[in-house]
Design an enzyme around this catalytic site. Sequence first.
Site, PDB file in Angstrom:
ATOM      1  N   ASN A 127      -2.335  11.301  15.935  1.00  0.00           N
ATOM      2  CA  ASN A 127      -1.474  11.063  17.081  1.00  0.00           C
ATOM      3  C   ASN A 127      -1.383  12.343  17.898  1.00  0.00           C
ATOM      4  O   ASN A 127      -1.475  13.449  17.359  1.00  0.00           O
ATOM      5  CB  ASN A 127      -0.065  10.649  16.645  1.00  0.00           C
ATOM      6  CG  ASN A 127      -0.032   9.265  16.033  1.00  0.00           C
ATOM      7  OD1 ASN A 127      -0.552   8.328  16.602  1.00  0.00           O
ATOM      8  ND2 ASN A 127       0.581   9.150  14.866  1.00  0.00           N
TER       9      ASN A 127
ATOM     10  N   GLU B  99       0.902  19.103  21.938  1.00  0.00           N
ATOM     11  CA  GLU B  99      -0.420  18.568  22.266  1.00  0.00           C
ATOM     12  C   GLU B  99      -1.535  19.500  21.778  1.00  0.00           C
ATOM     13  O   GLU B  99      -1.356  20.716  21.671  1.00  0.00           O
ATOM     14  CB  GLU B  99      -0.547  18.377  23.781  1.00  0.00           C
ATOM     15  CG  GLU B  99       0.321  17.249  24.329  1.00  0.00           C
ATOM     16  CD  GLU B  99       0.093  17.025  25.807  1.00  0.00           C
ATOM     17  OE1 GLU B  99      -0.914  16.356  26.142  1.00  0.00           O
ATOM     18  OE2 GLU B  99       0.901  17.512  26.613  1.00  0.00           O
ATOM     19  N   SER B 100      -2.678  18.906  21.490  1.00  0.00           N
ATOM     20  CA  SER B 100      -3.890  19.626  21.066  1.00  0.00           C
ATOM     21  C   SER B 100      -3.675  20.418  19.788  1.00  0.00           C
ATOM     22  O   SER B 100      -4.379  21.398  19.531  1.00  0.00           O
ATOM     23  CB  SER B 100      -4.383  20.559  22.201  1.00  0.00           C
ATOM     24  OG  SER B 100      -4.627  19.836  23.383  1.00  0.00           O
ATOM     25  N   ARG B 101      -2.710  20.006  19.013  1.00  0.00           N
ATOM     26  CA  ARG B 101      -2.379  20.667  17.749  1.00  0.00           C
ATOM     27  C   ARG B 101      -1.913  22.115  17.946  1.00  0.00           C
ATOM     28  O   ARG B 101      -1.929  22.908  17.008  1.00  0.00           O
ATOM     29  CB  ARG B 101      -3.567  20.637  16.766  1.00  0.00           C
ATOM     30  CG  ARG B 101      -3.926  19.222  16.293  1.00  0.00           C
ATOM     31  CD  ARG B 101      -2.740  18.587  15.575  1.00  0.00           C
ATOM     32  NE  ARG B 101      -3.072  17.311  14.949  1.00  0.00           N
ATOM     33  CZ  ARG B 101      -2.878  16.119  15.522  1.00  0.00           C
ATOM     34  NH1 ARG B 101      -2.410  16.058  16.759  1.00  0.00           N
ATOM     35  NH2 ARG B 101      -3.165  15.001  14.870  1.00  0.00           N
ATOM     36  N   LEU B 102      -1.476  22.465  19.144  1.00  0.00           N
ATOM     37  CA  LEU B 102      -0.916  23.793  19.404  1.00  0.00           C
ATOM     38  C   LEU B 102       0.598  23.734  19.188  1.00  0.00           C
ATOM     39  O   LEU B 102       1.404  23.906  20.109  1.00  0.00           O
ATOM     40  CB  LEU B 102      -1.258  24.253  20.824  1.00  0.00           C
ATOM     41  CG  LEU B 102      -2.752  24.401  21.113  1.00  0.00           C
ATOM     42  CD1 LEU B 102      -2.978  24.844  22.564  1.00  0.00           C
ATOM     43  CD2 LEU B 102      -3.390  25.412  20.160  1.00  0.00           C
TER      44      LEU B 102
END
Length: 211
Positions: free
Chosen positions: A8, A188-191
């Site tokens: 997700n 977002e973007s795993r950041l």
Amino acid sequence: MDISSLRNEYKHSALSMHSVHKNPVQQFESWLDDAIDSEIQEPTAMAVSTVGKSGFPQSRIVLLKYLDNNGFVFFTNFESQKGKALGANPATGLLFFWPELERQVRVEGIAEKTSRDFAEKYFRSRPVSSQIGAWASEQSQTIPSRSYLEDRFSEFSLKYKNQTPPLPDFWGGYRVKPIKIEFWQGRESRLHDRILYEKIENDWKIQRLAP
């Protein structure tokens, strides 16, 4: 079953060094209020991780019952697996996860038993059936069957039919006194945002960690 593609994107919120409270307990209370207001099921549920004599970590879900600047409190049978583990090694990890808010909180601390008076006050607030359940369950012990447990419950129900069940000597509270508390906010973007509080003497040092 291929689960490698399940993912997700996290877009709910953000967390910055400037937005958090200076006191991690206040920050936790703020996030817990958000979880309660969001009507998350079991917002006080937390994983308690211990390492006992076996050397293997063990985790289980329990409910947080009290919180203040002295620590996080839960209750259990002292003869349970976690009770025995804490007796051997009081170093403890707690984990709260609120997926609906894309948040988690990790706590590292030292567990110590609460006073008996404190435990008794909470024990009295429980439903009578839960009080009797504490007497009936030889927590973490091997039992022969479900009916054995139900028979013990019936026996103690009859024993305390006309009186208030006393607080068992083998049952009470643990307070986990934190030395580190990390707040994780999915991004977002795993950041992801990770803010760590670390206790240095009587003060809290605040740092940002890479996701």
